[in-house]
Design a protein around this motif. Structure first.
Motif, PDB file in Angstrom:
ATOM      1  N   SER A 145      48.383  16.579  16.814  1.00 22.70           N
ATOM      2  CA  SER A 145      49.306  17.298  17.687  1.00 22.70           C
ATOM      3  C   SER A 145      50.460  16.408  18.106  1.00 22.70           C
ATOM      4  O   SER A 145      50.347  15.170  18.153  1.00 22.70           O
ATOM      5  CB  SER A 145      48.577  17.817  18.931  1.00 22.70           C
ATOM      6  OG  SER A 145      48.288  16.753  19.821  1.00 22.70           O
ATOM      7  N   GLU A 146      51.582  17.037  18.424  1.00 23.49           N
ATOM      8  CA  GLU A 146      52.750  16.288  18.889  1.00 23.49           C
ATOM      9  C   GLU A 146      52.440  15.542  20.182  1.00 23.49           C
ATOM     10  O   GLU A 146      52.836  14.387  20.365  1.00 23.49           O
ATOM     11  CB  GLU A 146      53.931  17.239  19.096  1.00 23.49           C
ATOM     12  CG  GLU A 146      55.225  16.545  19.506  1.00 23.49           C
ATOM     13  CD  GLU A 146      56.368  17.530  19.634  1.00 23.49           C
ATOM     14  OE1 GLU A 146      57.338  17.418  18.873  1.00 23.49           O
ATOM     15  OE2 GLU A 146      56.276  18.427  20.512  1.00 23.49           O
ATOM     16  N   LYS A 147      51.710  16.186  21.082  1.00 24.28           N
ATOM     17  CA  LYS A 147      51.359  15.549  22.344  1.00 24.28           C
ATOM     18  C   LYS A 147      50.539  14.288  22.105  1.00 24.28           C
ATOM     19  O   LYS A 147      50.822  13.220  22.683  1.00 24.28           O
ATOM     20  CB  LYS A 147      50.563  16.512  23.229  1.00 24.28           C
ATOM     21  CG  LYS A 147      50.183  15.919  24.584  1.00 24.28           C
ATOM     22  CD  LYS A 147      49.167  16.765  25.325  1.00 24.28           C
ATOM     23  CE  LYS A 147      47.771  16.543  24.763  1.00 24.28           C
ATOM     24  NZ  LYS A 147      46.716  17.191  25.583  1.00 24.28           N
ATOM     25  N   ASP A 148      49.529  14.361  21.257  1.00 26.69           N
ATOM     26  CA  ASP A 148      48.687  13.197  21.002  1.00 26.69           C
ATOM     27  C   ASP A 148      49.480  12.074  20.331  1.00 26.69           C
ATOM     28  O   ASP A 148      49.271  10.892  20.637  1.00 26.69           O
ATOM     29  CB  ASP A 148      47.502  13.585  20.115  1.00 26.69           C
ATOM     30  CG  ASP A 148      46.381  14.239  20.902  1.00 26.69           C
ATOM     31  OD1 ASP A 148      46.514  14.384  22.130  1.00 26.69           O
ATOM     32  OD2 ASP A 148      45.368  14.612  20.286  1.00 26.69           O
ATOM     33  N   ARG A 196      52.666  11.439  20.694  1.00 32.44           N
ATOM     34  CA  ARG A 196      53.519  10.827  21.716  1.00 32.44           C
ATOM     35  C   ARG A 196      52.706   9.999  22.700  1.00 32.44           C
ATOM     36  O   ARG A 196      53.146   8.936  23.154  1.00 32.44           O
ATOM     37  CB  ARG A 196      54.302  11.919  22.445  1.00 32.44           C
ATOM     38  CG  ARG A 196      55.418  12.533  21.589  1.00 32.44           C
ATOM     39  CD  ARG A 196      56.008  13.751  22.248  1.00 32.44           C
ATOM     40  NE  ARG A 196      57.255  14.149  21.620  1.00 32.44           N
ATOM     41  CZ  ARG A 196      57.921  15.261  21.933  1.00 32.44           C
ATOM     42  NH1 ARG A 196      57.451  16.074  22.883  1.00 32.44           N
ATOM     43  NH2 ARG A 196      59.049  15.560  21.321  1.00 32.44           N
ATOM     44  N   GLN A 197      51.510  10.481  23.055  1.00 31.35           N
ATOM     45  CA  GLN A 197      50.654   9.687  23.935  1.00 31.35           C
ATOM     46  C   GLN A 197      50.240   8.391  23.249  1.00 31.35           C
ATOM     47  O   GLN A 197      50.208   7.327  23.881  1.00 31.35           O
ATOM     48  CB  GLN A 197      49.423  10.499  24.347  1.00 31.35           C
ATOM     49  CG  GLN A 197      49.737  11.626  25.315  1.00 31.35           C
ATOM     50  CD  GLN A 197      48.498  12.223  25.954  1.00 31.35           C
ATOM     51  OE1 GLN A 197      47.368  11.832  25.647  1.00 31.35           O
ATOM     52  NE2 GLN A 197      48.694  13.183  26.839  1.00 31.35           N
ATOM     53  N   ASP A 237      48.238  12.673  30.549  1.00 33.26           N
ATOM     54  CA  ASP A 237      48.520  14.112  30.508  1.00 33.26           C
ATOM     55  C   ASP A 237      49.502  14.561  31.582  1.00 33.26           C
ATOM     56  O   ASP A 237      50.084  15.640  31.477  1.00 33.26           O
ATOM     57  CB  ASP A 237      47.224  14.919  30.666  1.00 33.26           C
ATOM     58  CG  ASP A 237      46.460  15.042  29.359  1.00 33.26           C
ATOM     59  OD1 ASP A 237      47.042  14.760  28.295  1.00 33.26           O
ATOM     60  OD2 ASP A 237      45.276  15.435  29.396  1.00 33.26           O
ATOM     61  N   LYS A 258      53.033  16.005  27.730  1.00 35.31           N
ATOM     62  CA  LYS A 258      52.356  17.292  27.653  1.00 35.31           C
ATOM     63  C   LYS A 258      52.774  18.056  26.405  1.00 35.31           C
ATOM     64  O   LYS A 258      53.747  17.711  25.741  1.00 35.31           O
ATOM     65  CB  LYS A 258      52.696  18.131  28.897  1.00 35.31           C
ATOM     66  CG  LYS A 258      52.453  17.421  30.215  1.00 35.31           C
ATOM     67  CD  LYS A 258      52.930  18.259  31.383  1.00 35.31           C
ATOM     68  CE  LYS A 258      52.774  17.520  32.708  1.00 35.31           C
ATOM     69  NZ  LYS A 258      53.252  18.327  33.859  1.00 35.31           N
ATOM     70  N   ASP A 259      52.035  19.120  26.124  1.00 39.85           N
ATOM     71  CA  ASP A 259      52.393  20.012  25.019  1.00 39.85           C
ATOM     72  C   ASP A 259      53.707  20.723  25.315  1.00 39.85           C
ATOM     73  O   ASP A 259      53.944  21.172  26.444  1.00 39.85           O
ATOM     74  CB  ASP A 259      51.303  21.070  24.811  1.00 39.85           C
ATOM     75  CG  ASP A 259      50.090  20.510  24.082  1.00 39.85           C
ATOM     76  OD1 ASP A 259      50.278  19.768  23.103  1.00 39.85           O
ATOM     77  OD2 ASP A 259      48.957  20.811  24.509  1.00 39.85           O
ATOM     78  N   ASN A 260      54.541  20.830  24.295  1.00 42.06           N
ATOM     79  CA  ASN A 260      55.761  21.655  24.343  1.00 42.06           C
ATOM     80  C   ASN A 260      56.734  21.258  25.445  1.00 42.06           C
ATOM     81  O   ASN A 260      57.492  22.096  25.945  1.00 42.06           O
ATOM     82  CB  ASN A 260      55.380  23.140  24.494  1.00 42.06           C
ATOM     83  CG  ASN A 260      54.436  23.603  23.402  1.00 42.06           C
ATOM     84  OD1 ASN A 260      54.641  23.296  22.221  1.00 42.06           O
ATOM     85  ND2 ASN A 260      53.390  24.319  23.788  1.00 42.06           N
ATOM     86  N   GLN A 261      56.691  19.997  25.860  1.00 43.11           N
ATOM     87  CA  GLN A 261      57.643  19.498  26.855  1.00 43.11           C
ATOM     88  C   GLN A 261      58.114  18.105  26.437  1.00 43.11           C
ATOM     89  O   GLN A 261      57.340  17.343  25.852  1.00 43.11           O
ATOM     90  CB  GLN A 261      56.997  19.423  28.242  1.00 43.11           C
ATOM     91  CG  GLN A 261      56.626  20.762  28.836  1.00 43.11           C
ATOM     92  CD  GLN A 261      56.098  20.615  30.251  1.00 43.11           C
ATOM     93  OE1 GLN A 261      56.488  19.713  30.995  1.00 43.11           O
ATOM     94  NE2 GLN A 261      55.203  21.513  30.642  1.00 43.11           N
TER      95      GLN A 261
END
Length: 260
Positions: free
Chosen positions: A44-47, A49-50, A160, A164-167
């Motif tokens: 995922s994009e969020k993961d 970036r994290q 988190d 976050k997702d989609n931000q």
């Protein structure tokens, strides 16, 4: 779990951060091994970036070595800063004389204080209170750093909350996970560069992931997808006389919505 193209990883790292030495290559190679076995990070994009922010934090906190280190300083300094009679020492859960030095910072993110060593030891099922130097053991240090950043062990702030997702990621604010605002912009800039490195080295989404995105696109428009002969969801073909002359089908609309 993730799988990296290491050649592209190191090529892009060199382009974004500069010269690579053999010790740095070895340290990064070890971290890639750990990440590829880590179920906490997905495609995922969020993961991604994290993970980029974790790596940027490791780079800064280890003086750019990407290896677990001891906090710089003397035992006298640590006891003065973190002793059980100090405000910081009490926050860190230090209770015994010498705890400031005994539980000084170690690892990829400088685990500090009796309470954090106890929590990390419970997570690892390892006695870090009696053997605090184990917090610098690379596999354990990696697990401590990631879990601590995800769960807010160090300051109460978690990944988190800022990524976050989609931000858009709030990399500057994410510094509060470790150390307030200290060097927040510097580490944020490194996180953006690490994100480029990860993007270059990770594969594109699989066909299955693209099909799932298409299905979500159809469902977003109120369609009811069905299973086709190949296991991929699709709409039933409409009667010939009702075919829309517009060559852009509902399926392609769904793909377009989700970047397909």
């Amino acid at each position: 779990m993730l799988s990296f193209d290491r050649k592209k990883f190191f090529e892009t790292y060199r382009n974004r951060f500069g010269k690579l030495t053999q010790p740095l290559v070895d340290a990064l190679d070890f971290l890639i091994d750990q990440i590829e076995q880590d179920e906490r990070f997905t495609h995922s994009e969020k993961d991604r970036r994290q993970l980029a922010y974790c790596l940027a934090t490791f780079k800064w906190e280890t003086a750019h070595t990407m290896e677990p280190i001891d906090e710089f300083g003397t035992n006298e300094r640590f006891n003065k800063l973190y002793g059980p009679d100090t405000k910081v020492g009490k926050i860190l859960g230090n209770t015994q004389p010498g705890d400031g030095a005994r539980f000084k910072g170690r690892g990829y993110v400088q685990l500090t204080g009796r309470a954090n060593y106890r929590r990390a030891g419970n997570f690892l099922n390892t006695n870090l209170i009696d053997e605090p130097d184990l917090a610098k053991n690379p596999p354990l240090a990696y697990r401590i750093a990631v879990q601590g950043m995800k769960e807010g062990w160090f300051t109460g702030k978690r990944l988190d909350q800022f990524i976050k997702d989609n931000q858009p990621p709030e990399y500057e604010k994410a510094r509060s996970i470790i150390n307030g605002t200290d060097k927040a912009q510097t580490i944020a800039d490194m996180a953006r560069r690490f994100d480029e490195v990860l993007l270059s080295a990770l594969p594109l989404p699989t066909a299955g992931a693209q099909n799932r995105a298409a299905v979500r696109g159809l469902e977003a428009f109120g369609k009811t997808p069905e299973r086709g002969h190949n296991g991929v969801r699709s709409r039933k073909k409409p009667p010939a006389q009702k075919i829309n002359p517009n060559p852009r089908s509902d399926l392609s609309t769904g793909l377009a919505k989700f970047g397909g």
